[in-house]
Design a protein around this motif. Structure first.
Motif: not given
Length: 255
Positions: A141-153
């Motif tokens: 879950p933490s990795l998935v959340e990080s992927l979502y956060s990085i996508r917020k460009q």
């Protein structure tokens, strides 16, 4: 002569990477010291740190550590029972597909025109289907959340194209309007690194990868980073290269 970049190790002998580290210099030190493990260890989930790891050539994975596991140190009641840890991976052998090496079996060619490839239209759905297919062993879950956060460009490309900063994206395969296969990975410079995928009918996964390779080549990418070598990747024409070779061509493909 410059001093070697200082590396820190866990008790188990894994390299520990901190957000204050220069990730490129960590990679150089790993290679020069002939580090014989594929994984490093980190505990910070700041999206900027995760993105920096990706930009240095790590394929970022994760694992959930349970404090009640045998041999774990005692924890206080205030501490959580489990935590997701970062596992940056620099493969000892890396599978890379140079586009001129793409091999398409004759049995697959008739299927290519039956499907439509879409770029980054179904990221969350693709990730969920990968989780349903493969579980959370490394896609925590933490990795998935990080992927979502990085996508917020602020300016994500609407079409396949190289990017300056790491960007998690998806490729989806449709037939008659239905999602049949897909994968997600990370674009960094002129390199796309494949992370995980799924398929819901025979040959769909292979078709998705072939159409994706063609789209990457047309968009001006240098190569496709497959990560861990597997037979189906080799069948498509991928080569196994050393980490030294990979880091060299990965860095040359940054923009």
């Amino acid at each position: 002569m410059n001093e070697a970049y200082p590396l820190r190790y866990t008790q188990s002998g894994m390299i520990f990477i901190d957000p204050g580290d220069d990730c490129d210099k960590v990679v150089d030190a790993m290679l020069s010291s002939h580090y014989d493990e594929e994984f490093c260890f980190a505990s910070d989930w700041d999206p900027l740190f995760i993105a920096r790891l990706m930009k240095s050539g790590f394929l970022v994975m994760s694992v959930t550590f349970h404090n009640d596991e045998e041999d774990s140190e005692p924890v206080s009641e205030e501490e959580i029972n489990s935590v997701d840890l970062v596992l940056p991976k620099l493969h000892l052998v890396r599978s890379v597909l140079f586009f001129q090496d793409l091999h398409i079996k004759h049995s697959i060619r008739p299927y290519l025109s039956r499907y439509e490839l879409r770029f980054d239209t179904d990221f969350e759905t693709v990730v969920k289907k990968c989780l349903q297919t493969h579980g959370e062993d490394w896609l925590t879950p933490s990795l998935v959340e990080s992927l979502y956060s990085i996508r917020k460009q602020p300016a994500r490309p609407s079409a396949v194209s190289p990017v300056v900063y790491p960007l998690p994206v998806s490729f989806s395969l449709y037939r008659n309007g239905q999602l049949i296969a897909g994968e997600f990975g990370v674009i960094c410079g002129r390199v796309y690194t494949s992370y995980s995928g799924f398929k819901e009918e025979n040959n769909a996964g292979t078709v998705q990868m072939i159409l994706m390779v063609k789209a990457l080549e047309e968009a001006g990418f240098d190569f496709l980073d497959f990560g861990m070598p597997l037979n189906y990747k080799t069948d498509l024409g991928a080569r196994d290269i050393s980490p030294e070779q990979f880091v060299k061509i990965f860095r040359s493909a940054q923009i």
